[in-house]
Scaffold this motif. Structure first.
Motif, PDB file in Angstrom:
ATOM      1  N   VAL A 156      -2.897   4.571   0.249  1.00  0.00           N
ATOM      2  CA  VAL A 156      -1.993   3.561   0.769  1.00  0.00           C
ATOM      3  C   VAL A 156      -2.760   2.807   1.850  1.00  0.00           C
ATOM      4  CG1 VAL A 156       0.196   3.157   1.956  1.00  0.00           C
ATOM      5  CG2 VAL A 156      -0.006   5.033   0.287  1.00  0.00           C
ATOM      6  N   GLN A 157      -2.673   1.493   1.824  1.00  0.00           N
ATOM      7  CA  GLN A 157      -3.466   0.674   2.744  1.00  0.00           C
ATOM      8  C   GLN A 157      -2.761   0.579   4.108  1.00  0.00           C
ATOM      9  OE1 GLN A 157      -6.714  -0.506   1.564  1.00  0.00           O
ATOM     10  NE2 GLN A 157      -5.941   1.162   0.270  1.00  0.00           N
ATOM     11  N   SER A 161      -5.635  -2.085  -7.967  1.00  0.00           N
ATOM     12  CA  SER A 161      -4.338  -2.121  -7.306  1.00  0.00           C
ATOM     13  C   SER A 161      -3.324  -1.305  -8.094  1.00  0.00           C
ATOM     14  CB  SER A 161      -3.838  -3.565  -7.173  1.00  0.00           C
ATOM     15  OG  SER A 161      -4.665  -4.291  -6.298  1.00  0.00           O
ATOM     16  N   LEU A 162      -2.549  -0.503  -7.377  1.00  0.00           N
ATOM     17  CA  LEU A 162      -1.491   0.313  -7.961  1.00  0.00           C
ATOM     18  C   LEU A 162      -0.148  -0.157  -7.415  1.00  0.00           C
ATOM     19  CD1 LEU A 162      -3.170   3.841  -7.678  1.00  0.00           C
ATOM     20  CD2 LEU A 162      -3.044   2.353  -9.690  1.00  0.00           C
ATOM     21  N   PRO A 163       0.971   0.340  -7.968  1.00  0.00           N
ATOM     22  CA  PRO A 163       2.275  -0.061  -7.420  1.00  0.00           C
ATOM     23  C   PRO A 163       2.365   0.185  -5.914  1.00  0.00           C
ATOM     24  CG  PRO A 163       2.570   1.074  -9.502  1.00  0.00           C
ATOM     25  CD  PRO A 163       1.110   1.184  -9.171  1.00  0.00           C
ATOM     26  N   ALA A 164       3.039  -0.720  -5.236  1.00  0.00           N
ATOM     27  CA  ALA A 164       3.127  -0.662  -3.776  1.00  0.00           C
ATOM     28  C   ALA A 164       3.859   0.592  -3.305  1.00  0.00           C
ATOM     29  CB  ALA A 164       3.832  -1.904  -3.248  1.00  0.00           C
ATOM     30  N   TYR A 165       3.576   0.967  -2.082  1.00  0.00           N
ATOM     31  CA  TYR A 165       4.176   2.149  -1.447  1.00  0.00           C
ATOM     32  C   TYR A 165       5.147   1.689  -0.371  1.00  0.00           C
ATOM     33  CZ  TYR A 165       4.485   6.223   1.686  1.00  0.00           C
ATOM     34  OH  TYR A 165       4.926   7.246   2.490  1.00  0.00           O
ATOM     35  N   THR A 166       6.312   2.312  -0.327  1.00  0.00           N
ATOM     36  CA  THR A 166       7.288   2.052   0.729  1.00  0.00           C
ATOM     37  C   THR A 166       7.515   3.330   1.510  1.00  0.00           C
ATOM     38  OG1 THR A 166       8.401   0.323  -0.545  1.00  0.00           O
ATOM     39  CG2 THR A 166       9.644   1.316   1.260  1.00  0.00           C
ATOM     40  N   ILE A 167       7.410   3.251   2.812  1.00  0.00           N
ATOM     41  CA  ILE A 167       7.669   4.421   3.647  1.00  0.00           C
ATOM     42  C   ILE A 167       9.095   4.892   3.363  1.00  0.00           C
ATOM     43  CG2 ILE A 167       7.885   5.287   6.008  1.00  0.00           C
ATOM     44  CD1 ILE A 167       5.834   3.172   6.854  1.00  0.00           C
ATOM     45  N   PRO A 168       9.261   6.141   2.937  1.00  0.00           N
ATOM     46  CA  PRO A 168      10.572   6.579   2.458  1.00  0.00           C
ATOM     47  C   PRO A 168      11.552   6.896   3.579  1.00  0.00           C
ATOM     48  CG  PRO A 168       9.021   8.390   2.340  1.00  0.00           C
ATOM     49  CD  PRO A 168       8.231   7.185   2.770  1.00  0.00           C
TER      50      PRO A 168
END
Length: 306
Positions: A176-177, A51-58
């Motif tokens: 990204v999941q 697991s890596l830091p979460a992604y937020t749609i920019p």
């Protein structure tokens, strides 16, 4: 001497033009392009499953703070206004955002979020490893029924810059999941006659009774044509029944939604989507001259048009 604020003013102007020049994306996409839709966050997994830091749609406003802002915004415009800005390379009345919903940001709408970090990759249709530039050109000659862009051209590099920005520093190879689309049951038997009736009820109001699409008063694309001389050719992914059905099931009809931002009301069942896809994908459309080069390994999907 140019003001140090000039690049930022130019970037803001590009975004304003991108939003205002008839993108053909609908109200939901325009809201997304102005940052009105709340960001959504997704888990990220590295190649080994870590697991890596979460992604937020920019939000697009973040582009202004990027050192490559002008290239990123130009790439975004090209994806939204492909036919208008690249008339020598686009033969169809299509934009990239006709299929990659909300500028490649919508889950289940063929998002670009993992695109930059997934290339180079082996393409089964080509039977070899392809670069991102080659994959974009695949869309240019298939979905756009047009011509390739030089890999080092300003336009190609701008589109790549936008996709790189959208990746938001997720490491290469990590994912990204977020889903590109729903799996469709390929055992469903298409009924094109039923699909024609569904098309008339659910699709024709936007895409036209004869699949001709809709344009605004300036001739800019509002809804793309689904068949005929200005549509995608038989080499495009959406010319395949089950590929098209997945997009329809997840995203259409565009204006009907009870959950999410775009066409997520599940108005159509998977059988409905397969039937309407079989109907319009087999209507007349341009040929693809290089079709004999596809699937050199022989593993051709059952819904291939040739």
């Amino acid at each position: 001497m140019n003001s140090p604020r000039a690049p930022r003013r130019a970037a803001r102007l590009i975004l304003a033009l991108s939003v205002g020049l008839g993108l053909g994306l609908g109200a939901g996409a325009l809201a997304q392009s102005t940052g009105a839709v709340a960001p959504r966050t997704y888990a990220v997994k590295d190649k080994d499953g870590t697991s890596l830091p979460a992604y937020t749609i920019p939000d697009d406003t973040a582009i202004f703070r990027h050192p490559d802002a002008e290239a990123i915004l130009y790439g975004q415009r090209l994806l939204n206004e492909t036919r208008r800005l690249l008339p020598d390379h686009v033969g169809a009345a299509m934009n990239c955002s006709s299929c990659h919903v909300m500028q490649g940001k919508k889950p289940l709408g063929a998002p670009f979020i993992n695109t930059y970090n997934s290339f180079p990759q082996v393409n089964p249709r080509a039977g070899r490893e392809m670069t991102l530039e080659e994959r974009i050109n695949g869309c240019m000659i298939r979905s756009m029924n047009g011509k390739k862009l030089p890999a080092d051209s300003r336009e190609m590099q701008a589109m790549v810059a936008y996709m790189k920005w959208l990746a938001q520093d997720v490491p290469h190879g990590a994912r990204v999941q977020i889903k590109n689309g729903s799996p469709i049951d390929m055992d469903l038997v298409p009924d094109p006659a039923r699909g024609r009736a569904i098309y008339g009820r659910q699709c024709a109001s936007c895409h036209g009774a004869d699949g001709e699409g809709r344009k605004d008063a300036r001739g800019h694309i509002v809804f793309p044509p689904l068949w005929g001389g200005e549509s995608f050719n038989i080499g495009a992914g959406l010319a395949r029944t089950y590929k098209a059905a997945a997009f329809i099931y997840d995203n259409m009809p565009m204006g009907v939604h009870t959950d999410g931002a775009w066409g997520e009301g599940r108005t159509l069942s998977q059988q409905d989507a397969v039937d309407v896809a079989e109907f319009f994908t087999h209507m007349p459309r341009p040929d693809f001259p290089l079709k004999d080069k596809d699937w050199p390994s022989g593993k051709k999907p059952k819904d291939a048009r040739y």
